[in-house]
Design a protein around this motif. Structure first.
Motif, PDB file in Angstrom:
ATOM      1  N   ASP A 170       2.347   1.648  -3.426  1.00 52.01           N
ATOM      2  CA  ASP A 170       1.337   2.116  -4.375  1.00 52.01           C
ATOM      3  C   ASP A 170       1.094   3.618  -4.205  1.00 52.01           C
ATOM      4  O   ASP A 170       0.932   4.346  -5.178  1.00 52.01           O
ATOM      5  CB  ASP A 170       0.020   1.362  -4.175  1.00 52.01           C
ATOM      6  CG  ASP A 170       0.097  -0.072  -4.679  1.00 52.01           C
ATOM      7  OD1 ASP A 170       1.055  -0.391  -5.404  1.00 52.01           O
ATOM      8  OD2 ASP A 170      -0.794  -0.871  -4.330  1.00 52.01           O
ATOM      9  N   ARG A 199      -6.971   0.630  -2.385  1.00 55.90           N
ATOM     10  CA  ARG A 199      -6.027  -0.002  -3.312  1.00 55.90           C
ATOM     11  C   ARG A 199      -6.476   0.197  -4.761  1.00 55.90           C
ATOM     12  O   ARG A 199      -5.655   0.427  -5.659  1.00 55.90           O
ATOM     13  CB  ARG A 199      -5.900  -1.497  -3.009  1.00 55.90           C
ATOM     14  CG  ARG A 199      -5.285  -1.817  -1.660  1.00 55.90           C
ATOM     15  CD  ARG A 199      -5.032  -3.308  -1.529  1.00 55.90           C
ATOM     16  NE  ARG A 199      -4.685  -3.680  -0.172  1.00 55.90           N
ATOM     17  CZ  ARG A 199      -3.467  -3.534   0.358  1.00 55.90           C
ATOM     18  NH1 ARG A 199      -2.490  -3.008  -0.375  1.00 55.90           N
ATOM     19  NH2 ARG A 199      -3.231  -3.910   1.610  1.00 55.90           N
ATOM     20  N   ASN A 209      -9.915  -2.212   0.150  1.00 54.65           N
ATOM     21  CA  ASN A 209      -9.869  -2.593  -1.259  1.00 54.65           C
ATOM     22  C   ASN A 209     -10.184  -1.412  -2.166  1.00 54.65           C
ATOM     23  O   ASN A 209      -9.629  -1.299  -3.269  1.00 54.65           O
ATOM     24  CB  ASN A 209     -10.843  -3.746  -1.534  1.00 54.65           C
ATOM     25  CG  ASN A 209     -10.349  -5.066  -0.972  1.00 54.65           C
ATOM     26  OD1 ASN A 209      -9.141  -5.253  -0.767  1.00 54.65           O
ATOM     27  ND2 ASN A 209     -11.263  -5.979  -0.694  1.00 54.65           N
ATOM     28  N   LEU A 242       0.840  -1.198   0.000  1.00 58.73           N
ATOM     29  CA  LEU A 242       0.000   0.000   0.000  1.00 58.73           C
ATOM     30  C   LEU A 242       0.875   1.249   0.000  1.00 58.73           C
ATOM     31  O   LEU A 242       0.614   2.215  -0.731  1.00 58.73           O
ATOM     32  CB  LEU A 242      -0.918   0.009   1.228  1.00 58.73           C
ATOM     33  CG  LEU A 242      -1.913   1.174   1.304  1.00 58.73           C
ATOM     34  CD1 LEU A 242      -2.971   1.046   0.211  1.00 58.73           C
ATOM     35  CD2 LEU A 242      -2.576   1.254   2.668  1.00 58.73           C
TER      36      LEU A 242
END
Length: 296
Positions: free
Chosen positions: A30, A286, A283, A27
């Motif tokens: 990202d 993400r 989710n 995470l």
């Protein structure tokens, strides 16, 4: 008062534990690749190697040494991240085990902790129909928990309408440098009132709109005659929820409002994150990062 403080700190502690568990290296990575710095800055020169881009050759050093050198650049990584969080009356509502305000505090904590891991600065603007609180951007994990405390503490005093345009004007006045802005709200305001200013702000800053909702806002239960109060205006209406026609009309209006908001964001190219009090959100976070990475 002591009990209120203890309850506040307990909520903050739970959010800290929860969000710390959700953050992992993937995470964080990202986030790093999704939200870029302000540009590039000169790092060093090194000898040219076959395959290097000839456009990066430093001709001054090359002429002086007689050996081809290239310039290396690195990304200006440090970002300023500002959380623009709606603390109006409607944000205090929650039909499940947490209110929209608590959910706003959780998502703020998650994103702020991720930003701090990447050495970014974080700041906070709390707003309703006025500016409730402003914390200038700074670094450090203590800054994250202060932001969370302020959002949670605002729940007890949540009142008034939602003036997004006013909040955006304030942001643009105090934050001159380009920043990442997370606008966290239930967006219970007509997009026509803030649309132009949001578009202008999205050109100036990297804006992500975080839409916070509760499932009960989209469906009425069959509970007979009930009084419904608008948490932002205080207006009360008597509604016959036993009528299938009334329930259907309510649900249809809610769907139309959500769809209108979605179309507005898509039309103006504004990234969004939709979260609700009745479901996990990691989710969705993400997915947001992946969408932005693909666009880049």
């Amino acid at each position: 008062m002591a009990t209120d403080v203890k309850e506040l700190m307990a909520k903050v502690g739970r959010i800290r534990i929860l969000t710390n568990r959700l953050i992992d290296d993937r995470l964080s990575g990202d986030y790093h690749s999704t939200f870029k710095g302000q540009g590039v800055e000169f790092d060093e020169v090194r000898p040219y190697i076959a395959g290097d881009d000839v456009r990066t050759i430093d001709w001054n050093v090359t002429a002086r040494t007689g050996i081809p050198y290239i310039k290396r650049f690195s990304e200006e990584r440090e970002l300023t991240v500002v959380f623009l969080v709606d603390v109006s009356g409607s944000q205090g509502y929650g039909s499940r085990n947490r209110s929209k305000m608590e959910l706003a505090a959780e998502i703020t904590a998650l994103l702020a902790l991720t930003a701090i891991r990447n050495q970014d600065k974080i700041g906070l603007v709390l707003f309703s129909d006025t500016i409730v609180k402003y914390i200038p951007p700074r670094k450090g994990r203590d800054s994250v928990m202060r932001l969370v405390r302020e959002v949670i503490a605002a729940e007890d005093g949540a009142r008034g309408g939602t003036d997004i345009a006013m909040a955006l004007k304030f942001l643009n006045n105090v934050q001159k440098r380009r920043s990442v802005v997370f606008l966290v709200s239930d967006f219970m305001s007509d997009p026509q009132k803030y649309g132009n200013l949001l578009r202008a702000t999205a050109h100036r800053h990297d804006v992500v709109c975080v839409h916070v909702s509760d499932p009960a806002e989209c469906a009425l239960p069959d509970a007979g005659l009930v009084e419904l109060e608008d948490p932002e205006t205080g207006d009360i209406v008597l509604v016959d929820t036993s009528s299938a026609k009334v329930r259907s009309a309510f649900a249809e209006k809610a769907r139309e409002d959500v769809e209108e908001l979605r179309r507005f964001f898509v039309k103006n190219g504004i990234d969004t994150l939709s979260i609700a009090t009745d479901r996990p959100y990691i989710n969705e976070v993400r997915s947001l990062f992946r969408r932005r990475a693909r666009k880049r």
